[in-house]
Design a protein around this motif. Structure first.
Motif, mmCIF file in Angstrom:
data_model
loop_
_atom_site.group_PDB
_atom_site.id
_atom_site.type_symbol
_atom_site.label_atom_id
_atom_site.label_comp_id
_atom_site.label_asym_id
_atom_site.label_seq_id
_atom_site.Cartn_x
_atom_site.Cartn_y
_atom_site.Cartn_z
ATOM 1 N N PHE A 127 0.820 -1.199 0.000
ATOM 2 C CA PHE A 127 0.000 0.000 0.000
ATOM 3 C C PHE A 127 0.863 1.262 0.000
ATOM 4 N N GLU A 128 0.289 2.334 -0.569
ATOM 5 C CA GLU A 128 0.894 3.658 -0.507
ATOM 6 C C GLU A 128 -0.173 4.616 -0.009
ATOM 7 N N THR A 129 0.206 5.477 0.910
ATOM 8 C CA THR A 129 -0.737 6.464 1.423
ATOM 9 C C THR A 129 0.003 7.721 1.861
ATOM 10 N N THR A 130 -0.748 8.793 1.959
ATOM 11 C CA THR A 130 -0.218 10.041 2.487
ATOM 12 C C THR A 130 -0.939 10.336 3.789
ATOM 13 N N VAL A 131 -0.166 10.628 4.815
ATOM 14 C CA VAL A 131 -0.693 10.909 6.140
ATOM 15 C C VAL A 131 -0.268 12.318 6.528
ATOM 16 N N LEU A 132 -1.216 13.078 7.046
ATOM 17 C CA LEU A 132 -0.905 14.413 7.540
ATOM 18 C C LEU A 132 -0.744 14.344 9.052
ATOM 19 N N TYR A 133 0.257 15.048 9.551
ATOM 20 C CA TYR A 133 0.534 15.086 10.983
ATOM 21 C C TYR A 133 0.415 16.529 11.448
ATOM 22 N N TYR A 134 -0.501 16.763 12.395
ATOM 23 C CA TYR A 134 -0.752 18.090 12.962
ATOM 24 C C TYR A 134 -0.216 18.095 14.390
ATOM 25 N N PRO A 135 0.985 18.603 14.633
ATOM 26 C CA PRO A 135 1.579 18.551 15.971
ATOM 27 C C PRO A 135 0.756 19.219 17.071
ATOM 28 N N GLU A 136 -0.012 20.268 16.753
ATOM 29 C CA GLU A 136 -0.750 20.998 17.784
ATOM 30 C C GLU A 136 -2.081 20.364 18.172
ATOM 31 N N LEU A 137 -2.551 19.394 17.416
ATOM 32 C CA LEU A 137 -3.877 18.833 17.665
ATOM 33 C C LEU A 137 -3.808 17.549 18.476
ATOM 34 N N LYS A 138 -4.892 17.264 19.190
ATOM 35 C CA LYS A 138 -4.956 16.042 19.997
ATOM 36 C C LYS A 138 -5.025 14.809 19.085
ATOM 37 N N ASN A 139 -6.014 14.754 18.206
ATOM 38 C CA ASN A 139 -6.089 13.688 17.199
ATOM 39 C C ASN A 139 -5.314 14.190 15.990
ATOM 40 N N ASN A 140 -4.024 13.942 16.003
ATOM 41 C CA ASN A 140 -3.138 14.666 15.094
ATOM 42 C C ASN A 140 -2.689 13.913 13.846
ATOM 43 N N ILE A 141 -3.290 12.758 13.546
ATOM 44 C CA ILE A 141 -2.930 12.022 12.334
ATOM 45 C C ILE A 141 -4.173 11.890 11.463
ATOM 46 N N GLU A 142 -4.010 12.154 10.165
ATOM 47 C CA GLU A 142 -5.127 12.070 9.236
ATOM 48 C C GLU A 142 -4.647 11.449 7.928
#
Length: 191
Positions: A133-148
């Protein structure tokens, strides 16, 4: 929008409305702003070719965390949506991470003065299906649920008949049927 623009240019139709599914999209025959971004064109990060990535170690702590997040997401989708009719019995095997094949990290993308995210492009494989599989994940350091997960999770190798037990198209790329077609009972997988 390009086809609508051509109809307008032909003089047969006037003032066609913009696309409901992509309001900022525009005809390729119109001049585009020089600083137009993928977000402006509603292109998800996974498909954006403008993002500059640098290779990171496959053993990077966040890369491992992100791949685990994606694998858990896939398993949850299979657990909730790929069941035998009128039963809680699963049709698909639980997927386990085999290895991270490659991991890349974007430069910092700032959303506003105090908020930013990092984009990770990950390629990994799982067992028992040997799916890649290949995917792109966004990481938001300031947020509690920080992976999308952004965009879709792409299957990079063939799955042929290993997902024949499910009829939902998007689940087929994830599923490894517990009962493989053409195999006798003794050859069925037991999980």
């Amino acid at each position: 929008m390009t086809l609508k623009h051509i109809l307008e240019l032909s003089g047969r139709v006037k003032d066609l409305p913009p696309s409901l599914s992509c309001p900022p999209c525009q005809s390729i025959l119109k001049e585009l702003p020089e600083n137009r971004s993928c977000a402006d064109a509603h292109i998800e990060s996974h498909w954006c070719t403008c993002t500059a990535y640098s290779t990171i170690d496959r053993k990077d702590t966040f890369a491992k965390k992100a791949v685990k997040f994606v694998t858990n997401y896939i398993n949850t989708e299979l657990d909730t949506r790929a069941r035998m009719p009128n039963s809680t019995k699963p049709l698909c095997a639980h997927l386990r991470l085999k290895s991270i094949i490659s991991a890349k990290k974007s430069e910092i993308t700032r959303v506003n003065a105090t908020f930013y995210y990092l984009s990770y492009l990950l390629v990994f494989d799982v067992s028992p299906s040997n799916a890649k599989f290949e995917t792109t994940v966004l990481y938001y350091p300031e947020l509690k649920n920080n992976i999308e997960i952004t965009g879709s999770i792409s299957r990079l190798n063939e799955y042929s008949t290993q997902s024949a037990c499910v009829s939902t198209d998007y689940l087929r790329k994830y599923c490894y049927c517990l009962k493989q077609p053409g195999k006798k009972k003794s050859g069925w997988l037991n999980f």
